[in-house]
Design an enzyme around this catalytic site. Sequence first.
Site, PDB file in Angstrom:
ATOM      1  N   VAL A  19      21.528 146.674  80.230  1.00  0.00           N
ATOM      2  CA  VAL A  19      22.970 146.916  80.048  1.00  0.00           C
ATOM      3  C   VAL A  19      23.489 146.464  78.675  1.00  0.00           C
ATOM      4  CG1 VAL A  19      23.445 146.933  82.529  1.00  0.00           C
ATOM      5  CG2 VAL A  19      23.702 144.792  81.255  1.00  0.00           C
ATOM      6  N   ASP A  44      19.364 143.803  83.925  1.00  0.00           N
ATOM      7  CA  ASP A  44      19.033 142.910  82.801  1.00  0.00           C
ATOM      8  C   ASP A  44      20.235 142.802  81.861  1.00  0.00           C
ATOM      9  OD1 ASP A  44      16.529 141.733  81.072  1.00  0.00           O
ATOM     10  OD2 ASP A  44      18.024 142.684  79.773  1.00  0.00           O
ATOM     11  N   TYR A  49      25.452 140.100  75.353  1.00  0.00           N
ATOM     12  CA  TYR A  49      25.895 141.476  75.619  1.00  0.00           C
ATOM     13  C   TYR A  49      27.377 141.506  75.992  1.00  0.00           C
ATOM     14  CZ  TYR A  49      20.806 142.249  76.121  1.00  0.00           C
ATOM     15  OH  TYR A  49      19.445 142.273  75.938  1.00  0.00           O
ATOM     16  N   LYS A  74      20.252 135.750  79.741  1.00  0.00           N
ATOM     17  CA  LYS A  74      19.535 135.091  78.637  1.00  0.00           C
ATOM     18  C   LYS A  74      20.429 134.080  77.938  1.00  0.00           C
ATOM     19  CE  LYS A  74      17.333 139.599  78.020  1.00  0.00           C
ATOM     20  NZ  LYS A  74      18.395 140.605  78.202  1.00  0.00           N
ATOM     21  N   HIS A 107      16.530 133.713  74.607  1.00  0.00           N
ATOM     22  CA  HIS A 107      16.620 135.066  74.050  1.00  0.00           C
ATOM     23  C   HIS A 107      15.731 135.269  72.817  1.00  0.00           C
ATOM     24  CE1 HIS A 107      19.662 138.609  74.210  1.00  0.00           C
ATOM     25  NE2 HIS A 107      18.520 139.026  73.721  1.00  0.00           N
ATOM     26  N   ASN A 136      11.028 137.527  73.176  1.00  0.00           N
ATOM     27  CA  ASN A 136      10.699 137.614  71.746  1.00  0.00           C
ATOM     28  C   ASN A 136       9.860 136.432  71.268  1.00  0.00           C
ATOM     29  OD1 ASN A 136      12.239 140.072  71.226  1.00  0.00           O
ATOM     30  ND2 ASN A 136      14.011 138.793  71.701  1.00  0.00           N
ATOM     31  N   GLN A 157       9.846 138.741  77.576  1.00  0.00           N
ATOM     32  CA  GLN A 157      10.470 140.057  77.361  1.00  0.00           C
ATOM     33  C   GLN A 157      10.395 140.381  75.865  1.00  0.00           C
ATOM     34  OE1 GLN A 157      14.927 141.820  77.411  1.00  0.00           O
ATOM     35  NE2 GLN A 157      14.294 141.076  79.427  1.00  0.00           N
ATOM     36  N   SER A 184      13.729 147.972  74.925  1.00  0.00           N
ATOM     37  CA  SER A 184      13.718 149.265  74.206  1.00  0.00           C
ATOM     38  C   SER A 184      12.497 150.107  74.581  1.00  0.00           C
ATOM     39  CB  SER A 184      13.797 149.077  72.688  1.00  0.00           C
ATOM     40  OG  SER A 184      14.992 148.427  72.311  1.00  0.00           O
ATOM     41  N   PRO A 185      12.186 150.213  75.892  1.00  0.00           N
ATOM     42  CA  PRO A 185      10.993 150.998  76.281  1.00  0.00           C
ATOM     43  C   PRO A 185      11.132 152.461  75.884  1.00  0.00           C
ATOM     44  CG  PRO A 185      12.367 150.580  78.212  1.00  0.00           C
ATOM     45  CD  PRO A 185      12.936 149.755  77.082  1.00  0.00           C
ATOM     46  N   LEU A 186      12.395 152.941  75.761  1.00  0.00           N
ATOM     47  CA  LEU A 186      12.623 154.336  75.364  1.00  0.00           C
ATOM     48  C   LEU A 186      12.876 154.452  73.860  1.00  0.00           C
ATOM     49  CD1 LEU A 186      14.789 155.633  78.365  1.00  0.00           C
ATOM     50  CD2 LEU A 186      12.420 156.225  77.818  1.00  0.00           C
ATOM     51  N   VAL A 228      24.021 154.764  80.586  1.00  0.00           N
ATOM     52  CA  VAL A 228      25.279 154.709  81.355  1.00  0.00           C
ATOM     53  C   VAL A 228      25.585 156.100  81.917  1.00  0.00           C
ATOM     54  CG1 VAL A 228      26.274 152.728  80.147  1.00  0.00           C
ATOM     55  CG2 VAL A 228      26.613 155.014  79.207  1.00  0.00           C
ATOM     56  N   ASN A 236      15.394 157.812  85.168  1.00  0.00           N
ATOM     57  CA  ASN A 236      14.601 156.693  84.642  1.00  0.00           C
ATOM     58  C   ASN A 236      13.994 155.821  85.748  1.00  0.00           C
ATOM     59  OD1 ASN A 236      15.298 157.594  82.122  1.00  0.00           O
ATOM     60  ND2 ASN A 236      16.851 156.027  81.739  1.00  0.00           N
TER      61      ASN A 236
HETATM   62  P1  NAD Z   1      16.175 151.900  75.396  1.00  0.00           P
HETATM   63  O1  NAD Z   1      14.846 152.035  74.770  1.00  0.00           O
HETATM   64  O2  NAD Z   1      16.299 151.605  76.824  1.00  0.00           O
HETATM   65  O3  NAD Z   1      16.968 153.239  75.015  1.00  0.00           O
HETATM   66  C1  NAD Z   1      18.251 153.477  75.499  1.00  0.00           C
HETATM   67  C2  NAD Z   1      18.779 154.798  74.935  1.00  0.00           C
HETATM   68  O4  NAD Z   1      17.897 155.861  75.253  1.00  0.00           O
HETATM   69  C3  NAD Z   1      20.115 155.182  75.582  1.00  0.00           C
HETATM   70  O5  NAD Z   1      21.187 154.616  74.895  1.00  0.00           O
HETATM   71  C4  NAD Z   1      20.093 156.692  75.473  1.00  0.00           C
HETATM   72  O6  NAD Z   1      20.513 157.069  74.180  1.00  0.00           O
HETATM   73  C5  NAD Z   1      18.629 157.014  75.609  1.00  0.00           C
HETATM   74  N1  NAD Z   1      18.221 157.395  76.984  1.00  0.00           N
HETATM   75  C6  NAD Z   1      18.145 156.618  78.086  1.00  0.00           C
HETATM   76  N2  NAD Z   1      17.653 157.300  79.125  1.00  0.00           N
HETATM   77  C7  NAD Z   1      17.419 158.550  78.669  1.00  0.00           C
HETATM   78  C8  NAD Z   1      16.894 159.721  79.270  1.00  0.00           C
HETATM   79  N3  NAD Z   1      16.486 159.724  80.548  1.00  0.00           N
HETATM   80  N4  NAD Z   1      16.801 160.840  78.511  1.00  0.00           N
HETATM   81  C9  NAD Z   1      17.179 160.835  77.207  1.00  0.00           C
HETATM   82  N5  NAD Z   1      17.663 159.748  76.586  1.00  0.00           N
HETATM   83  C10 NAD Z   1      17.776 158.625  77.306  1.00  0.00           C
HETATM   84  O7  NAD Z   1      17.006 150.857  74.495  1.00  0.00           O
HETATM   85  P2  NAD Z   1      17.636 149.410  74.612  1.00  0.00           P
HETATM   86  O8  NAD Z   1      18.976 149.450  75.215  1.00  0.00           O
HETATM   87  O9  NAD Z   1      17.494 148.846  73.241  1.00  0.00           O
HETATM   88  O10 NAD Z   1      16.656 148.566  75.541  1.00  0.00           O
HETATM   89  C11 NAD Z   1      16.794 148.504  76.943  1.00  0.00           C
HETATM   90  C12 NAD Z   1      17.295 147.151  77.410  1.00  0.00           C
HETATM   91  O11 NAD Z   1      16.440 146.112  76.930  1.00  0.00           O
HETATM   92  C13 NAD Z   1      18.671 146.736  76.858  1.00  0.00           C
HETATM   93  O12 NAD Z   1      19.744 147.402  77.494  1.00  0.00           O
HETATM   94  C14 NAD Z   1      18.633 145.254  77.107  1.00  0.00           C
HETATM   95  O13 NAD Z   1      18.893 144.976  78.482  1.00  0.00           O
HETATM   96  C15 NAD Z   1      17.183 144.916  76.759  1.00  0.00           C
HETATM   97  N6  NAD Z   1      17.009 144.446  75.362  1.00  0.00           N
HETATM   98  C16 NAD Z   1      16.572 143.159  75.173  1.00  0.00           C
HETATM   99  C17 NAD Z   1      16.365 142.682  73.885  1.00  0.00           C
HETATM  100  C18 NAD Z   1      15.869 141.289  73.703  1.00  0.00           C
HETATM  101  O14 NAD Z   1      15.908 140.779  72.579  1.00  0.00           O
HETATM  102  N7  NAD Z   1      15.409 140.638  74.752  1.00  0.00           N
HETATM  103  C19 NAD Z   1      16.612 143.504  72.766  1.00  0.00           C
HETATM  104  C20 NAD Z   1      17.048 144.802  72.997  1.00  0.00           C
HETATM  105  C21 NAD Z   1      17.228 145.271  74.286  1.00  0.00           C
END
Ligand code: NAD
Length: 270
Positions: A19, A44, A49, A74, A107, A136, A157, A184-186, A228, A236
């Site tokens: 989120v 998460d 955030y 976090k 974090h 990290n 994470q 950022s798995p995507l 969102v 997903n």
């Molecule tokens: P993400 O890799 O999850 O990508 C999200 C983006 O992908 C969305 O904004 C949208 O544009 C696109 N998307 C999502 N679903 C899709 C779909 N089915 N088809 C097409 N496009 C799609 O990016 P993120 O937000 O950076 O990472 C996920 C989560 O990880 C964050 O929300 C947060 O909770 C966590 N995070 C943690 C850290 C850390 O330092 N621990 C850093 C970054 C993110």
Amino acid sequence: MKHITLNNGLRMPQVGLGVWQSGNGEEVINAIHWALAAGYRHVDTAMIYKNEEAVGKALASSDVPRADVWLTTKIWNDDIRKGRTTAALDESLARLGVEYVDLILLHWPVDGYERAWAELETALAAGKVKSIGLSNFMDEHLQDILRVGNIVPAVNQIEYHPYLVQAETISACDEHNIAITAWSPLMQGKFLDEPLFAKIAKDYDKTAAQVVLRWCLQNDIIVIPKSVNEGRIRENNDLFGFELSEEHLVAIDELERGHRYGPDPHDFDF
Ligand code: NAD
């Protein structure tokens, strides 16, 4: 929903809703309600955030009991540096409106993380958190925690996707049975730039996003994709009715190029 059994015996749902950048109002509340309806049982968030209040409201106003949802938050860098991890955790619990979180993470590995870890161990004993972990933390930071701590972290994470697998950190975590969650798995939405995913997706009648997330799952990684959008949130988490072949897994493995979308934990300044 599949689970990963952590080194403390708890079962963490392998797919969660991220989120970050989802607002602190209706947008994130709707996203969480759609996610719960689609079968997610894992959210998460993080203090930084700035949406713990809305996350708490979304959980409280859903039909799903609190005990059935895995909630991660976090401790932010300033609080670690200032030695106020316990106070920061209490503030997060108050904003979330919950008595405990399932997982609390440091974090980033900023100065003071050894002391912060000791505070998390105390919070665990007090029942404010069910599991404690890191985010990290690269191999050298992890070794510091293992040296000073009494409890092995349950989770680390880290940024993880086909362009960045951080093999050294993962193998250090594997040695201690520390589960990996991919942030950022995507690839922050940039996965669409890579034609291989769409090509593989056709063979399974799935989307490119589902191929990337499924590759993570088959590598035993927990994923927290952010969206969102109701359709994408459902998409997903619709990952359990197909399996990528070995050939396709290897083809995706070969995309690795050490490319970060986020900051490098060896060299960041915030
Ligand atoms: P993400 O890799 O999850 O990508 C999200 C983006 O992908 C969305 O904004 C949208 O544009 C696109 N998307 C999502 N679903 C899709 C779909 N089915 N088809 C097409 N496009 C799609 O990016 P993120 O937000 O950076 O990472 C996920 C989560 O990880 C964050 O929300 C947060 O909770 C966590 N995070 C943690 C850290 C850390 O330092 N621990 C850093 C970054 C993110």
